[in-house]
Structures are given as C-alpha cells and as structure tokens.
Design a protein around this motif. Structure first.
Motif, PDB file in Angstrom:
ATOM      1  N   LEU A 139      -0.471   0.963  -0.188  1.00  0.00           N
ATOM      2  CA  LEU A 139      -1.673   1.770  -0.612  1.00  0.00           C
ATOM      3  C   LEU A 139      -1.098   3.270  -0.908  1.00  0.00           C
ATOM      4  O   LEU A 139      -0.146   3.677   0.002  1.00  0.00           O
ATOM      5  N   ARG A 140      -1.770   4.003  -1.382  1.00  0.00           N
ATOM      6  CA  ARG A 140      -1.563   5.518  -1.714  1.00  0.00           C
ATOM      7  C   ARG A 140      -1.712   6.288  -0.401  1.00  0.00           C
ATOM      8  O   ARG A 140      -2.694   5.801   0.366  1.00  0.00           O
ATOM      9  N   GLU A 175      -9.102   5.476  -4.082  1.00  0.00           N
ATOM     10  CA  GLU A 175      -8.081   4.640  -4.716  1.00  0.00           C
ATOM     11  C   GLU A 175      -7.556   3.512  -3.699  1.00  0.00           C
ATOM     12  O   GLU A 175      -7.509   2.484  -4.151  1.00  0.00           O
ATOM     13  N   ARG A 176      -7.593   4.008  -2.572  1.00  0.00           N
ATOM     14  CA  ARG A 176      -7.260   2.970  -1.459  1.00  0.00           C
ATOM     15  C   ARG A 176      -8.280   1.785  -1.592  1.00  0.00           C
ATOM     16  O   ARG A 176      -8.118   0.568  -1.449  1.00  0.00           O
ATOM     17  N   SER A 178     -10.493   0.854  -3.580  1.00  0.00           N
ATOM     18  CA  SER A 178     -10.676   0.240  -4.754  1.00  0.00           C
ATOM     19  C   SER A 178      -9.519  -0.705  -5.026  1.00  0.00           C
ATOM     20  O   SER A 178      -9.654  -1.918  -5.455  1.00  0.00           O
ATOM     21  N   ALA A 179      -8.303  -0.419  -4.603  1.00  0.00           N
ATOM     22  CA  ALA A 179      -7.032  -1.088  -4.788  1.00  0.00           C
ATOM     23  C   ALA A 179      -7.261  -2.512  -3.868  1.00  0.00           C
ATOM     24  O   ALA A 179      -6.739  -3.506  -4.352  1.00  0.00           O
ATOM     25  N   GLU A 182      -9.861  -4.638  -5.390  1.00  0.00           N
ATOM     26  CA  GLU A 182      -9.426  -5.482  -6.601  1.00  0.00           C
ATOM     27  C   GLU A 182      -8.741  -6.425  -6.265  1.00  0.00           C
ATOM     28  O   GLU A 182      -8.611  -7.660  -6.717  1.00  0.00           O
ATOM     29  N   HIS A 183      -7.616  -6.348  -5.226  1.00  0.00           N
ATOM     30  CA  HIS A 183      -6.630  -7.251  -4.821  1.00  0.00           C
ATOM     31  C   HIS A 183      -7.342  -8.524  -4.176  1.00  0.00           C
ATOM     32  O   HIS A 183      -7.022  -9.523  -4.479  1.00  0.00           O
TER      33      HIS A 183
END
Length: 229
Positions: A139-140, A175-176, A178-179, A182-183
């Motif tokens: 992750l970011r 973003e973390r 959300s990522a 989505e995964h």
C-alpha cells in the motif's frame, strides 16, 4: 445394496443403460417380471432415482453458488464504502457457509459419479490461477512529521509541518482504505466466478478475503489515529 442380478447375469445398471426407455416406463414394466426379479428391479430403480435426484440437488447448489457469491461481492462493495465493519464480517462468514455447501456437494457428486462410472463429469482440466495477494507493504506509505530526516527548531515548526502534510495524509489514508476494499471485492468475485467448486481456490480466496478484511480494519484504525475520523 447389491444391484446385480443372479450370479452370471448382467448388472441392473447395464440393463438400464441398454434399455431405450425412461425410469418411469421401466417402473411400469416391472410387473411383467417374476416376483424376485421384479423386486430387485424396483429396488434398483428406486436407488437410481434417489441417486439422480441427489445429483440434481448437488448441481443446483454449485450452479447457484456463483450467483450467490456475485451478490455477496456487490453487497460487500457497498458495505465497505459505508465502512460497516460488522456487516462486512457477516458477509464473509456467509461466504464460508456457501463454500462449505459447495465443498460437500462436490464430494457427493464425485462419489455418485464414481459409482455411476461418470468420473470425467466432475473433472476440471483448467484449474483456476493463483489467488492474488495484497499486504500492507504493497500500500501507499503514510507521510509523517516524525521522519528520520525531520528537524524542527520548536513545537510550532512541527505543528506547521503537520498542517502542511495534512492533505497528503488524508489522501494517503483514503487511497489505502480504497485499495484494500477493492482487493477484497475482487478476490470474492474471482472465487464466485468458479462457483467455489475448486476446493483449493475457494479456500485460498476466502483466506485472502479474511486477510484483506483484517488489513482494511487496520487501515481504518490508522486513519482514525492520524486524522481523528
């Protein structure tokens, strides 16, 4: 139950395969046999009817599992957006139940098809690809005012740096979360496409979904710690 005719005679299932009539027609014709043979035929027909009814039931479970998994993935997407922690956990538990039902149905299918000499019916020549993985290191990263190279003359300078980083910090957390969400949905969708019929792929997919759920919860807690929400 022994489905053979008297020693030296053909097997009942061989007779059934050779006769171009339905089970119902055969049942109606049973009365024309002598009593012993008729009883044996009736028992064999009953066993065949139960076997094929069980086959149909197993097929329905497997066929419906994919659609149920797709529906679960759609619900998960909405629940993750709402950050409904308990409801997400409940959906994953329901997926475990679906996978368990399919696993039992596949085992029953294999047994019945082996008995009926139809092993090839449940064999899959193209097993699914490996399950995609996501770990926190992927992750970011989250910016911090406490970096190794950070130097401040006083607390006011540190506070100014924190305010400067706030937009980046908020974006990184968004973003973390959300990522990972989505995964998680993607993993469930991939398992649903197989109808959970491949035991290894189903187990690994749901294990990864659980790991993604745990990572998602950690991301929410980290965001709460850094942003207070």
């Amino acid at each position: 139950m022994d489905s053979r005719l008297p020693v030296g005679g053909p097997r009942i299932e061989d007779l059934l395969a050779a006769m171009p009539i339905t089970v119902a027609e055969l049942r109606g014709a049973v009365g024309f046999f002598d009593e012993a043979t008729a009883g044996m035929l009736r028992a064999s027909v009953d066993a065949a009817e139960r076997a094929f009814a069980e086959l149909n039931a197993c097929d329905r479970v497997i066929d419906e599992a994919g659609a149920r998994g797709e529906d679960a993935a759609s619900r998960l997407r909405q629940l993750l957006i709402r950050e409904a922690r308990e409801e997400v956990a409940a959906e994953l538990t329901a997926l475990d139940v679906i996978a368990g039902e399919v696993r039992q149905s596949v085992a029953t299918l294999r047994l019945l098809n082996r008995i009926l000499g139809r092993e090839a019916v449940v064999e899959d020549d193209t097993p699914p690809a490996d399950v995609s993985r996501l770990r926190e290191i992927d992750l970011r990263s989250v910016p911090s005012t406490y970096g190794d190279d950070a130097e401040y003359d006083d607390l006011l300078a540190m506070a100014d740096r924190g305010a400067e980083l706030a937009p980046q910090l908020e974006k990184a957390h968004r973003e973390r979360v959300s990522a990972v969400a989505e995964h998680l949905v993607t993993v469930v969708q991939q398992a649903a496409k197989t109808g959970f019929a491949d035991e290894w792929f189903a187990q690994e997919s749901l294990r990864e979904a659980r790991a993604a759920h745990a990572l998602w919860l950690r991301c929410l807690d980290q965001r709460q710690h850094d942003l207070g929400r």
